[in-house]
Design a protein around this motif. Structure first.
Motif, PDB file in Angstrom:
ATOM      1  N   ALA A  69      24.479  37.187  35.400  1.00 53.78           N
ATOM      2  CA  ALA A  69      26.073  36.292  35.865  1.00 53.78           C
ATOM      3  C   ALA A  69      26.589  36.886  36.089  1.00 53.78           C
ATOM      4  N   THR A  70      27.561  38.523  35.230  1.00 49.42           N
ATOM      5  CA  THR A  70      28.339  39.199  35.100  1.00 49.42           C
ATOM      6  C   THR A  70      28.302  40.310  36.305  1.00 49.42           C
ATOM      7  N   HIS A  75      27.119  45.380  31.336  1.00 45.59           N
ATOM      8  CA  HIS A  75      27.440  43.912  30.339  1.00 45.59           C
ATOM      9  C   HIS A  75      26.442  43.122  31.201  1.00 45.59           C
ATOM     10  N   PRO A  76      25.113  43.197  31.345  1.00 44.63           N
ATOM     11  CA  PRO A  76      24.740  42.137  32.219  1.00 44.63           C
ATOM     12  C   PRO A  76      24.776  40.947  31.156  1.00 44.63           C
ATOM     13  N   GLY A  77      24.408  41.109  29.921  1.00 42.39           N
ATOM     14  CA  GLY A  77      24.269  39.830  29.121  1.00 42.39           C
ATOM     15  C   GLY A  77      25.653  39.192  28.848  1.00 42.39           C
ATOM     16  N   GLY A  78      26.685  39.579  29.104  1.00 42.51           N
ATOM     17  CA  GLY A  78      27.890  39.810  28.196  1.00 42.51           C
ATOM     18  C   GLY A  78      28.721  38.416  29.291  1.00 42.51           C
ATOM     19  N   PRO A  79      29.707  38.011  28.332  1.00 45.74           N
ATOM     20  CA  PRO A  79      30.153  37.012  28.909  1.00 45.74           C
ATOM     21  C   PRO A  79      30.883  37.288  29.972  1.00 45.74           C
ATOM     22  N   VAL A  80      31.231  35.929  31.108  1.00 36.92           N
ATOM     23  CA  VAL A  80      31.705  36.209  32.143  1.00 36.92           C
ATOM     24  C   VAL A  80      33.768  35.784  32.707  1.00 36.92           C
ATOM     25  N   ASP A  81      33.719  36.227  32.990  1.00 36.53           N
ATOM     26  CA  ASP A  81      35.643  36.598  33.315  1.00 36.53           C
ATOM     27  C   ASP A  81      35.391  35.314  34.681  1.00 36.53           C
ATOM     28  N   THR A  82      35.983  33.491  34.290  1.00 34.11           N
ATOM     29  CA  THR A  82      35.871  32.704  35.349  1.00 34.11           C
ATOM     30  C   THR A  82      37.609  33.032  35.581  1.00 34.11           C
ATOM     31  N   GLU A  83      38.689  34.081  34.729  1.00 31.21           N
ATOM     32  CA  GLU A  83      39.734  33.718  35.821  1.00 31.21           C
ATOM     33  C   GLU A  83      39.864  35.217  36.009  1.00 31.21           C
ATOM     34  N   ALA A  84      38.647  36.001  36.963  1.00 37.65           N
ATOM     35  CA  ALA A  84      39.374  36.988  37.427  1.00 37.65           C
ATOM     36  C   ALA A  84      40.087  37.638  38.840  1.00 37.65           C
ATOM     37  N   PRO A  85      40.812  38.358  38.634  1.00 40.78           N
ATOM     38  CA  PRO A  85      41.886  38.776  39.906  1.00 40.78           C
ATOM     39  C   PRO A  85      40.547  38.623  40.815  1.00 40.78           C
ATOM     40  N   ALA A  86      41.646  38.508  41.948  1.00 41.09           N
ATOM     41  CA  ALA A  86      40.457  38.491  43.830  1.00 41.09           C
ATOM     42  C   ALA A  86      39.742  40.344  43.422  1.00 41.09           C
ATOM     43  N   ARG A  90      33.144  39.882  38.190  1.00 36.83           N
ATOM     44  CA  ARG A  90      33.276  39.007  36.871  1.00 36.83           C
ATOM     45  C   ARG A  90      32.762  38.898  35.714  1.00 36.83           C
ATOM     46  N   CYS A  91      32.978  40.769  34.627  1.00 33.32           N
ATOM     47  CA  CYS A  91      32.277  41.091  33.775  1.00 33.32           C
ATOM     48  C   CYS A  91      33.842  41.154  33.388  1.00 33.32           C
ATOM     49  N   LEU A  92      33.798  39.829  31.946  1.00 33.01           N
ATOM     50  CA  LEU A  92      35.110  40.158  31.089  1.00 33.01           C
ATOM     51  C   LEU A  92      34.873  40.584  29.809  1.00 33.01           C
ATOM     52  N   LEU A  93      34.250  41.807  30.005  1.00 34.58           N
ATOM     53  CA  LEU A  93      34.761  43.205  28.914  1.00 34.58           C
ATOM     54  C   LEU A  93      34.881  44.198  29.738  1.00 34.58           C
ATOM     55  N   CYS A  94      34.451  45.113  31.152  1.00 35.62           N
ATOM     56  CA  CYS A  94      35.391  45.567  31.802  1.00 35.62           C
ATOM     57  C   CYS A  94      37.021  44.788  32.072  1.00 35.62           C
ATOM     58  N   ASN A  95      37.007  43.497  32.684  1.00 35.00           N
ATOM     59  CA  ASN A  95      38.163  42.932  33.466  1.00 35.00           C
ATOM     60  C   ASN A  95      39.384  43.060  32.110  1.00 35.00           C
ATOM     61  N   HIS A  96      38.461  42.842  31.146  1.00 34.87           N
ATOM     62  CA  HIS A  96      39.257  42.829  29.756  1.00 34.87           C
ATOM     63  C   HIS A  96      40.319  44.768  29.692  1.00 34.87           C
ATOM     64  N   ASN A  97      39.242  45.343  29.905  1.00 31.00           N
ATOM     65  CA  ASN A  97      39.373  46.969  29.726  1.00 31.00           C
ATOM     66  C   ASN A  97      40.706  47.151  30.648  1.00 31.00           C
ATOM     67  N   ARG A  98      40.263  46.242  31.798  1.00 29.66           N
ATOM     68  CA  ARG A  98      40.503  46.554  33.182  1.00 29.66           C
ATOM     69  C   ARG A  98      42.273  46.528  32.860  1.00 29.66           C
ATOM     70  N   ARG A  99      42.621  45.116  32.715  1.00 32.42           N
ATOM     71  CA  ARG A  99      43.939  44.677  32.071  1.00 32.42           C
ATOM     72  C   ARG A  99      44.438  45.507  31.607  1.00 32.42           C
ATOM     73  N   ILE A 100      43.683  46.056  30.218  1.00 33.24           N
ATOM     74  CA  ILE A 100      44.411  47.027  29.505  1.00 33.24           C
ATOM     75  C   ILE A 100      45.245  48.264  29.834  1.00 33.24           C
ATOM     76  N   SER A 101      44.962  48.552  30.737  1.00 34.52           N
ATOM     77  CA  SER A 101      44.949  49.581  31.390  1.00 34.52           C
ATOM     78  C   SER A 101      45.598  49.566  32.978  1.00 34.52           C
ATOM     79  N   HIS A 102      45.564  48.050  32.960  1.00 36.10           N
ATOM     80  CA  HIS A 102      45.923  47.841  34.789  1.00 36.10           C
ATOM     81  C   HIS A 102      47.643  47.069  34.255  1.00 36.10           C
ATOM     82  N   PRO A 103      48.941  48.088  34.076  1.00 35.61           N
ATOM     83  CA  PRO A 103      49.650  47.115  33.283  1.00 35.61           C
ATOM     84  C   PRO A 103      50.126  46.232  34.347  1.00 35.61           C
TER      85      PRO A 103
END
Ligand code: ZN
Length: 115
Positions: A69-70, A75-86, A90-103
């Motif tokens: 799903a991701t 993280h194939p079985g991880g949570p899905v980011d439903t509000e991922a930027p364009a 869709r991986c929430l874990l990767c996007n979280h890390n990306r948000r932290i390092s993306h001001p």
């Protein structure tokens, strides 16, 4: 001697041919039950059909490849980011890390949550 049949040593086969047969055997029965439902039917009459459909769903699900799903290799079985930027995955874990390092993304997220 090779004999295939329903004798005492018959074992229920697991795997593709068995699941395919299960799918083809179960579906017409469910279809028949739906066809004979009165309109409107008593809500409890849908319970049996829901159970049968769930049963069929599990059979078919075993035939399908396990979903990723991701879409993420890490993280194939991880949570899905439903509000991922364009343009993001869709991986929430990767996007979280990306948000932290993306001001900019982090700022946007903070202003979105402060409303
Ligand atoms: Zn990921």
């Amino acid at each position: 001697m090779t004999s295939v049949g329903k004798h005492s040593s018959y074992r229920v086969p697991t795997g593709w041919p068995f699941l395919m047969r299960e799918m083809h055997n179960k579906l017409p029965g469910i279809d028949d039950r739906i066809a004979v439902l009165p309109d409107p039917a008593d809500p409890t009459e849908y319970e049996d059909i829901a159970d049968a459909l769930w049963d069929l769903f599990l059979v078919v699900k075993n035939l399908a490849p396990s979903p990723n799903a991701t879409g993420c290799q890490r993280h194939p079985g991880g949570p899905v980011d439903t509000e991922a930027p364009a343009g993001w995955g869709r991986c929430l874990l990767c996007n979280h890390n990306r948000r932290i390092s993306h001001p900019e993304a982090k700022k946007a997220m903070e202003s979105a949550t402060s409303h």
